[in-house]
Design an enzyme around this catalytic site. Structure first.
Site, PDB file in Angstrom:
ATOM      1  N   LYS A  44     -14.208  63.973  -9.617  1.00  6.77           N
ATOM      2  CA  LYS A  44     -13.966  63.360  -8.299  1.00  6.77           C
ATOM      3  C   LYS A  44     -12.490  63.003  -8.139  1.00  6.77           C
ATOM      4  O   LYS A  44     -12.078  62.463  -7.120  1.00  6.77           O
ATOM      5  CB  LYS A  44     -14.810  62.091  -8.134  1.00  6.77           C
ATOM      6  CG  LYS A  44     -16.303  62.336  -8.073  1.00  6.77           C
ATOM      7  CD  LYS A  44     -17.160  61.175  -7.586  1.00  6.77           C
ATOM      8  CE  LYS A  44     -16.852  59.836  -7.995  1.00  6.77           C
ATOM      9  NZ  LYS A  44     -17.887  58.840  -7.609  1.00  6.77           N
ATOM     10  N   LYS A  46     -11.032  60.702  -9.943  1.00  5.01           N
ATOM     11  CA  LYS A  46     -10.948  59.263 -10.184  1.00  5.01           C
ATOM     12  C   LYS A  46     -10.873  59.007 -11.686  1.00  5.01           C
ATOM     13  O   LYS A  46     -11.453  59.726 -12.480  1.00  5.01           O
ATOM     14  CB  LYS A  46     -12.214  58.559  -9.652  1.00  5.01           C
ATOM     15  CG  LYS A  46     -12.271  58.369  -8.155  1.00  5.01           C
ATOM     16  CD  LYS A  46     -13.390  57.391  -7.809  1.00  5.01           C
ATOM     17  CE  LYS A  46     -13.222  56.851  -6.410  1.00  5.01           C
ATOM     18  NZ  LYS A  46     -14.187  55.779  -6.098  1.00  5.01           N
TER      19      LYS A  46
HETATM   20  N1  C2G Z   1     -17.905  50.425  -0.625  1.00 10.73           N
HETATM   21  C1  C2G Z   1     -18.012  49.554   0.455  1.00 10.73           C
HETATM   22  N2  C2G Z   1     -16.952  48.766   0.776  1.00 10.73           N
HETATM   23  C2  C2G Z   1     -15.813  48.812   0.051  1.00 10.73           C
HETATM   24  C3  C2G Z   1     -15.706  49.682  -1.059  1.00 10.73           C
HETATM   25  C4  C2G Z   1     -16.780  50.492  -1.385  1.00 10.73           C
HETATM   26  O1  C2G Z   1     -19.057  49.496   1.135  1.00 10.73           O
HETATM   27  N3  C2G Z   1     -14.778  48.002   0.423  1.00 10.73           N
HETATM   28  C5  C2G Z   1     -19.053  51.284  -0.943  1.00 10.73           C
HETATM   29  C6  C2G Z   1     -18.724  52.771  -0.840  1.00 10.73           C
HETATM   30  O2  C2G Z   1     -18.811  53.207   0.515  1.00 10.73           O
HETATM   31  C7  C2G Z   1     -19.809  53.381  -1.722  1.00 10.73           C
HETATM   32  C8  C2G Z   1     -20.030  52.300  -2.797  1.00 10.73           C
HETATM   33  O3  C2G Z   1     -19.442  51.086  -2.290  1.00 10.73           O
HETATM   34  O4  C2G Z   1     -21.014  53.561  -0.984  1.00 10.73           O
HETATM   35  C9  C2G Z   1     -19.375  52.656  -4.117  1.00 10.73           C
HETATM   36  O5  C2G Z   1     -18.008  52.910  -3.874  1.00 10.73           O
HETATM   37  P1  C2G Z   1     -17.212  53.811  -4.954  1.00 10.73           P
HETATM   38  O6  C2G Z   1     -17.455  53.281  -6.300  1.00 10.73           O
HETATM   39  O7  C2G Z   1     -15.811  54.000  -4.446  1.00 10.73           O
HETATM   40  O8  C2G Z   1     -18.018  55.191  -4.824  1.00 10.73           O
HETATM   41  P2  C2G Z   1     -17.447  56.649  -4.529  1.00 10.73           P
HETATM   42  O9  C2G Z   1     -16.309  56.955  -5.420  1.00 10.73           O
HETATM   43  O10 C2G Z   1     -17.281  56.729  -3.064  1.00 10.73           O
HETATM   44  O11 C2G Z   1     -18.649  57.580  -5.072  1.00 10.73           O
HETATM   45  O12 C2G Z   1     -21.845  61.036  -4.887  1.00 10.73           O
HETATM   46  C10 C2G Z   1     -21.244  59.951  -4.186  1.00 10.73           C
HETATM   47  C11 C2G Z   1     -20.074  59.401  -4.953  1.00 10.73           C
HETATM   48  O13 C2G Z   1     -20.408  59.144  -6.303  1.00 10.73           O
HETATM   49  C12 C2G Z   1     -19.582  58.136  -4.254  1.00 10.73           C
END
Ligand code: C2G
Length: 136
Positions: A44, A46
Site C-alpha cells: 500500500k 505505507k
Molecule cells: N479514518 C477516519 N478518520 C481519520 C483517519 C482514518 O475515519 N481521521 C478511517 C479510515 O477512513 C479507515 C480507517 O480509519 O476506514 C483506518 O484508516 P487507515 O489505517 O489509514 O486505513 P487505510 O490505510 O485507509 O487502509 O483495504 C482497505 C485498506 O486496508 C484501508
C-alpha cells in the site's frame, strides 16, 4: 447476529480510528477488523510504526472490536464477507465508491472521516516525516 467488517492499517491509533470503530460497531452486534499486515502495508506504500502484532494487540483492547484478522491483499474482501457471513462492510469516506462491488454481497457503508487527525499528521507534527525511515 449482525456482523460488521472494516479494513485498515490502524497505525499510531488515534481518535479518528476509534470513532470509525465505534460507529462501525454501532451498525451491528459484532465487529471484525481486517488489519493490514506489515507486508501488505508495503504494497500500500505505507510503513507502519508499530508491527502487525502490536497493532493487533492494541486493537483487541478496544471495546468496539470483537475480532482482528490479517489483511494480506487487495482481493480478499469478497471471500472475507462470504466466509464470515458479514452483513455490513464499513470504511471511512476517503474510500467512498472504491468498494461498491461488495454491494452484491453485503451492505456497504462509508462513514465520514474524522477531520484534523491522521497518522500522517501525527508524524508531520512530530517532525518525523523527513527521516529516511518513514514512508508516506
Ligand atoms: N479514518 C477516519 N478518520 C481519520 C483517519 C482514518 O475515519 N481521521 C478511517 C479510515 O477512513 C479507515 C480507517 O480509519 O476506514 C483506518 O484508516 P487507515 O489505517 O489509514 O486505513 P487505510 O490505510 O485507509 O487502509 O483495504 C482497505 C485498506 O486496508 C484501508
Amino acid at each position: 447476529m449482525k456482523k460488521v467488517i472494516t479494513y485498515g492499517t490502524f497505525d499510531l491509533l488515534h481518535k479518528g480510528h476509534v470513532r470509525l470503530l465505534k460507529r462501525a460497531k454501532a451498525l451491528g452486534d459484532h465487529l471484525t477488523v481486517c488489519l493490514s499486515s506489515d507486508e501488505f502495508n508495503a504494497e500500500k506504500g505505507k510503513k507502519a510504526y508499530t508491527s502487525y502484532e502490536d497493532r493487533k494487540y492494541i486493537l483487541e483492547a478496544i471495546k468496539y472490536v470483537d475480532e482482528v484478522i490479517p489483511e494480506t491483499n487487495w482481493d480478499q474482501k469478497i471471500h472475507d464477507v462470504q466466509d464470515r457471513d458479514i452483513d455490513v462492510f464499513v470504511m471511512g469516506d476517503d474510500w467512498k465508491g472504491k468498494f461498491d462491488f461488495l454491494k452484491d454481497y453485503c451492505e456497504v457503508v462509508y462513514l465520514p472521516r474524522t477531520e484534523g487527525i491522521s497518522t500522517t499528521k501525527i508524524k508531520e507534527d512530530l517532525g518525523l516525516t523527513d527521516t529516511e525511515d518513514w514512508k508516506a
